[in-house]
Scaffold this motif. Structure first.
Motif, short mmCIF file in Angstrom:
data_model
loop_
_atom_site.label_atom_id
_atom_site.label_comp_id
_atom_site.label_asym_id
_atom_site.label_seq_id
_atom_site.Cartn_x
_atom_site.Cartn_y
_atom_site.Cartn_z
N SER A 77 0.97 -1.19 -0.10
CA SER A 77 0.07 -0.11 0.06
C SER A 77 1.00 1.31 0.06
CB SER A 77 -1.00 0.08 1.20
OG SER A 77 -0.21 -0.01 2.57
N SER A 78 0.46 2.18 -0.64
CA SER A 78 1.07 3.62 -0.60
C SER A 78 1.10 4.27 0.62
CB SER A 78 0.41 4.48 -1.58
OG SER A 78 0.87 5.70 -1.57
N ALA A 79 2.38 4.77 0.99
CA ALA A 79 2.49 5.43 2.27
C ALA A 79 3.27 6.46 2.42
CB ALA A 79 2.93 4.20 3.31
N GLY A 80 3.54 7.38 3.50
CA GLY A 80 4.55 8.35 3.68
C GLY A 80 4.24 9.38 2.79
N VAL A 81 5.30 9.91 1.89
CA VAL A 81 5.50 10.95 1.18
C VAL A 81 4.81 10.55 -0.27
CG1 VAL A 81 7.58 11.99 2.28
CG2 VAL A 81 7.75 10.09 0.16
N ALA A 82 4.74 9.43 -0.52
CA ALA A 82 4.10 9.14 -1.65
C ALA A 82 2.52 9.07 -1.51
CB ALA A 82 4.21 7.64 -2.20
N SER A 83 2.02 8.88 -0.24
CA SER A 83 0.65 8.68 -0.21
C SER A 83 0.23 10.19 0.15
CB SER A 83 0.47 8.08 0.94
OG SER A 83 -1.19 8.23 1.65
N ASP A 84 1.08 11.18 0.60
CA ASP A 84 0.66 12.53 0.68
C ASP A 84 0.42 13.18 -0.53
OD1 ASP A 84 0.59 12.14 3.59
OD2 ASP A 84 2.93 12.82 3.81
N ALA A 85 1.38 12.74 -1.68
CA ALA A 85 1.25 13.34 -2.95
C ALA A 85 0.22 12.65 -3.91
CB ALA A 85 2.71 13.41 -3.58
N GLY A 86 -0.66 11.84 -3.28
CA GLY A 86 -1.84 11.28 -4.05
C GLY A 86 -1.23 10.03 -4.92
N MET A 87 -0.01 9.68 -4.82
CA MET A 87 0.58 8.45 -5.43
C MET A 87 -0.02 7.19 -5.09
SD MET A 87 4.27 9.94 -5.96
CE MET A 87 4.81 9.03 -7.22
N ALA A 88 -0.34 6.49 -6.08
CA ALA A 88 -0.59 4.94 -5.81
C ALA A 88 0.21 3.65 -5.70
CB ALA A 88 -2.11 4.59 -6.54
N ALA A 89 0.15 2.65 -4.92
CA ALA A 89 0.98 1.54 -5.23
C ALA A 89 0.45 0.21 -5.37
CB ALA A 89 1.70 1.57 -3.77
#
Length: 291
Positions: A77-89
Motif C-alpha cells: 500500500s502507498s504510504a508516507g510522502v507518496a501517499s501524501d502526494a496522491g501516488m498509488a502503489a
C-alpha cells in the motif's frame, strides 16, 4: 583555420557531454532506496520502502527481494510522502521478488520529499524461529522510474537485514463440552380414589315368644288388580253410532249465499244501465252537433 573551428566544436561537445554525465551521476549518487522494518506480530511482518536524496520523482518502480522460505507476500500500500502526494502503489509477487509500481495516478504531481513511499506486508511461515534473519533488497526499475519532467532516472539500491520472532501457534484450546443433563420425567400424581361408605344392613328381627305369648307381626297388604272389561260392539251398533254423528250443514249459510247472488245481479244491472245511458247521451250529442 578549418582545423581551429573543428577543434573548437569538439571541445564544446566534450564539455556538454561531461556536464550531462556529471548531472546523471550526481542524481544517481545522491538518490537511493531504503528498506526498514516497520512492525511485526505473531503471524506477519511489515517493511517500508523509502527514498533518500530525492530530487523529484513522478513514478517509481521497485523490485523488492525477500526469502520465500520464511515469508509469503501478502500486500502493498502507498504510504508516507507518496501517499501524501496522491501516488498509488501496486504490487505482484513472483518467486522471491515483489514488483512494485508507484505512480502519480490521476493527481498529475510527484514528490520531491524524502521518506517512505510504500509498505509491504508478509505472512510468516512456520519455519520462522526466534532470531531468524531475513534479507530484503530494493532496486529501482529504470524503465518504470521517471522524474518530474518525464525523464528516466537511476536510483541506487537499498537493503536491510531483519530479525524475526518465532511464529506463535494460533490453535485455540479445545473447549470443554459439558455433559448433557438428564431431564427427569415428571411424576404423574394419581387422583385419590373415592372410598364408598359401607352400607350396614339391619339384621332381621325375629319376634321372640314370651311364655307362650306370640308377638304379632305386621302382614303386608295385598294389592288387588282391577280388571278392565272391554265390550265388543257389533256391526249394527257401529253403524248406528256413526249415523248419530252425521253432519248437518246449517241453513243460515244457504240464505247468505242467496243474498250475495242477488246483490251481484243488482250490481250488474246497474252497470249495464249506466253504460246504456252514456251511449245514448253520446249519440244525442253527436246528432245535435250535425244539425
Amino acid at each position: 583555420m578549418k582545423n581551429k573551428v573543428i577543434s573548437l566544436l569538439l571541445a564544446v561537445v566534450l564539455v556538454v557531454t561531461a556536464a550531462g554525465l556529471t548531472a546523471v551521476s550526481t542524481f544517481a549518487a545522491g538518490t537511493s532506496l531504503t528498506v526498514t522494518k516497520v512492525s511485526e506480530d505473531d503471524s506477519t511482518v511489515t517493511v517500508a520502502v523509502g527514498i533518500s536524496g530525492n530530487s523529484g520523482v513522478a513514478a517509481l518502480g521497485v523490485n523488492l527481494n525477500y526469502d520465500s522460505s520464511y515469508l509469503q507476500y501478502k500486500g502493498v500500500s502507498s504510504a508516507g510522502v507518496a501517499s501524501d502526494a496522491g501516488m498509488a502503489a501496486f504490487g505482484s509477487s513472483s518467486g522471491d521478488n515483489v514488483r512494485i509500481i508507484i505512480d502519480e495516478s490521476n493527481t498529475g504531481e510527484g514528490t520531491k520529499k524524502d521518506g517512505t513511499v510504500c509498505t509491504v506486508t508478509f505472512s510468516k511461515l512456520s519455519s520462522v524461529k526466534d532470531g531468524t534473519s531475513v534479507s530484503f533488497g530494493a532496486s529501482a526499475i529504470s524503465s518504470a522510474t521517471y522524474d518530474l519532467d518525464g525523464e528516466s532516472v537511476e536510483i541506487s539500491d537499498g537493503s536491510a537485514e531483519v530479525s524475526l520472532k518465532k511464529v506463535e501457534s494460533t490453535t485455540k484450546k479445545p473447549t470443554t463440552t459439558q455433559k448433557p443433563t438428564t431431564t427427569k420425567k415428571p411424576v404423574v400424581t394419581q387422583k385419590p380414589s373415592t372410598t364408598k361408605t359401607p352400607v350396614t344392613q339391619k339384621p332381621n328381627v325375629v319376634s321372640p315368644t314370651l311364655a307362650g305369648v306370640t308377638v304379632p307381626t305386621t302382614v303386608a297388604e295385598e294389592t288387588t288388580t282391577e280388571e278392565t272389561t272391554t265390550e265388543e260392539m257389533t256391526t249394527e251398533e257401529w253403524t248406528t253410532e256413526y249415523e248419530s254423528y252425521s253432519y248437518t250443514a246449517p241453513e243460515n249459510n244457504e240464505a247468505e249465499d242467496d243474498d250475495e247472488d242477488k246483490s251481484d245481479n243488482t250490481k250488474r244491472i246497474i252497470a249495464i244501465v249506466i253504460v246504456v245511458v252514456c251511449i245514448a247521451a253520446a249519440a244525442a250529442l253527436y246528432f245535435t252537433r250535425r244539425k
